[in-house]
Scaffold this active site. Structure first.
Site: not given
Length: 430
Positions: A121-123
Site C-alpha cells: 500500500k502507498d506510503r
C-alpha cells in the site's frame, strides 16, 4: 511510441540496419542495441496514453494531503478464532507496508518471513490493510504494539485483531476501495450539450464531469498499468534493458522422473514486470485508437470478469457481443512471454505488429523470451465498482471527491487519467 536516435552513436544507415534486423526477428544484444538511443522517459509517460473520450478536466491535483488518497483493502474472510497466526487490521499514514511489517516482526520477536500481508500500500496515503504474525504458542509480547521510533508524519492504529490458522499470503485480497480528493481543478473546454446550455458556466462544467463519470461507471476505462510500475523517469525499464543485456541464467535440470526443464527462479521481478507492462500499455493504446479496446476481434482471447479465467474465440457471434456489452467478459492483451499461442487472427496480428515495429518493445520482448517468461493475458477493460462522487467548495474553488472499488492488480490512476488530462501529484503534507 517513438524512439529517438542518439546522433553521436547511430547514423541513419545504422538505424535502418537495426530496424531491418528487428523486422527479420533477429535477436539483438548489447553490441547492436544502444540503450542511450531511446527516450525511456517519454516511452513510459502514461499521461500520453490515449483515452476513448476527451477527459472533462483539463487539470487537477491529487495527494495534496495524505488524506486525499485513501485506500481500504477488501479482504472477505471467515476467521477460525484459533491457530497461531495473529491477524491485525491496521490503519497507517505516511508509512509503507514493508516498513510496517519490519516493525511488527521486531515487536513480536519473530522472523520477518513470519509476517504476512496481501499487497503493498502507498506510503503517501491513508490506508487500511491486514497483517498476519505467526506467534508460536500464542505467546504475545508483554507490551502492546506501539512503536516509538516513527516520525511525526507517521501514524498507525490497530483497528481489529483475530486469531486464524493460516498465514496471510500475497494476493489474497479481492479488491481495494479508493477515496480520492481532486483539488486545483481546471475544467476542459468541451462542447456543451443542449441540456447544459441554460446552466451557469461552473454548473455546466460539473454536469459534463458527472456525465463522464456516469458513462465510465458503465463502460469501464482502459486497464493501463500506472506510472508507478515503471519507476521514476522509467528507471525500471532501463534496469530491464540492462538485465537483458546480460546472459540469461541457465535452466536447472529436473529429477529423472520429470521430463520438464525447470526455469531458474528470476529475482528481477520488478524489471520483468516493467518490461511486460510497457508492451501491454502500447498494445492497449493501439486498441484504444482503433476503438477495439472494449470490443472483440477475430482470434480474441477473453477474460471472464472477476476471475483469472480466459478463453479464445476465432469468431465474434451475437452471444459474445452480448456478454461484452454486459461486462461479463473483457478482451485481453498479452503480458509478453513464450507460449502466446491462444490468440490468433486480427488480435494476434495487432500484438505482433506493435512489438515488431518498435525497436524498444522488440528488445524487451526478446529479453523476456530469452528468460523463458511464460505469456499471460490481462483484460483491456477495467470495470469500476461502486463509483460515486461528491462536490465540495472551499473558498469558491471546486473540489471533487471520488469513491470507487477496483480489483487487485489494477491502478486508480487509470480511472483518474480517464477523467483528468493533466494529473498532478502534489508534495504530500500531513
Amino acid at each position: 511510441m517513438t524512439s529517438q536516435d542518439d546522433n553521436a552513436n547511430l547514423s541513419a544507415n545504422s538505424q535502418d540496419d537495426l530496424n531491418n534486423d528487428l523486422l527479420n526477428n533477429e535477436t539483438l544484444d548489447d553490441k547492436t542495441f544502444d540503450i542511450a538511443g531511446f527516450d525511456i522517459s517519454t516511452a513510459t509517460d502514461t499521461a500520453k496514453l490515449p483515452q476513448p473520450t476527451p477527459p472533462p478536466l483539463a487539470q487537477a491535483t491529487y495527494k495534496a494531503l495524505a488524506t486525499d488518497f485513501v485506500v481500504n483493502e477488501i479482504l472477505p474472510l471467515d476467521f477460525t478464532g484459533e491457530g497461531e497466526h495473529l491477524w491485525l487490521h491496521i490503519e497507517k499514514l505516511g508509512m509503507n507496508t514493508a516498513y510496517l511489517a519490519k516493525l511488527l516482526s521486531e515487536w513480536a520477536e519473530i522472523p520477518l518471513r513470519d509476517v504476512g500481508y496481501s499487497g503493498l500500500k502507498d506510503r503517501h496515503a491513508l490506508t487500511t490493510q491486514w497483517f498476519s504474525l505467526r506467534i508460536p504458542k500464542k505467546q504475545l509480547p508483554e507490551s502492546e504494539f506501539a512503536p516509538v521510533d516513527i516520525s511525526a508524519n507517521e501514524s498507525l492504529t490497530i483497528l481489529a485483531q483475530q486469531w486464524h490458522n493460516k498465514k496471510l499470503n500475497r494476493g489474497t485480497h479481492r479488491a481495494n476501495q479508493f477515496i480520492i480528493t481532486l483539488r486545483d481543478i481546471q475544467f476542459a473546454d468541451l462542447e456543451v450539450t443542449a441540456s447544459e446550455q441554460d446552466l451557469p458556466a461552473k454548473e455546466s462544467d460539473k454536469s459534463a464531469v458527472e456525465q463522464h463519470l456516469a458513462n465510465i461507471s458503465i463502460t469501464g476505462v482502459p486497464n493501463y498499468f500506472g506510472p508507478q510500475r515503471f519507476g521514476r523517469n522509467g528507471n525500471n525499464v532501463r534496469e530491464a534493458l540492462a538485465l537483458f543485456a546480460r546472459p540469461a541464467p541457465e535452466s536447472r535440470p529436473q529429477p529423472k522422473k520429470s521430463k520438464r526443464k525447470q526455469a531458474p527462479r528470476e529475482q528481477n521481478s520488478m524489471e520483468l514486470s516493467a518490461a511486460r507492462s510497457l508492451i501491454f500499455n502500447e498494445i492497449l493504446a493501439a486498441r484504444v485508437r482503433d476503438g477495439s479496446w472494449n470490443d472483440g476481434l477475430t482470434g480474441e482471447v477473453f477474460n471472464l470478469d472477476g476471475s483469472g479465467s480466459i478463453f479464445a474465440s476465432k469468431e465474434i457471434d451475437d452471444t459474445l457481443q452480448a456478454r461484452l456489452a454486459s461486462g461479463d467478459i473483457h478482451p485481453t492483451a498479452v503480458l509478453w512471454g513464450v507460449g502466446n499461442d491462444k490468440v490468433s487472427g486480427v488480435a494476434a496480428a495487432i500484438e505482433n505488429e506493435i512489438v515488431q515495429n518498435d525497436p524498444l518493445l522488440h528488445q524487451l520482448a526478446t529479453g523476456l523470451e530469452k528468460r523463458d517468461i511464460k505469456a499471460q493475458r490481462r483484460a483491456l477493460r477495467l470495470p469500476i465498482e461502486g463509483l460515486s462522487w461528491e462536490w465540495q467548495d472551499i473558498d469558491n474553488e471546486p473540489i471533487l471527491v471520488l469513491s470507487f472499488t477496483l480489483t487487485t492488480g489494477s491502478f486508480a490512476t487509470s480511472v483518474l487519467s480517464s477523467l483528468v488530462h493533466n494529473l498532478n501529484t502534489a508534495s504530500i503534507t500531513i
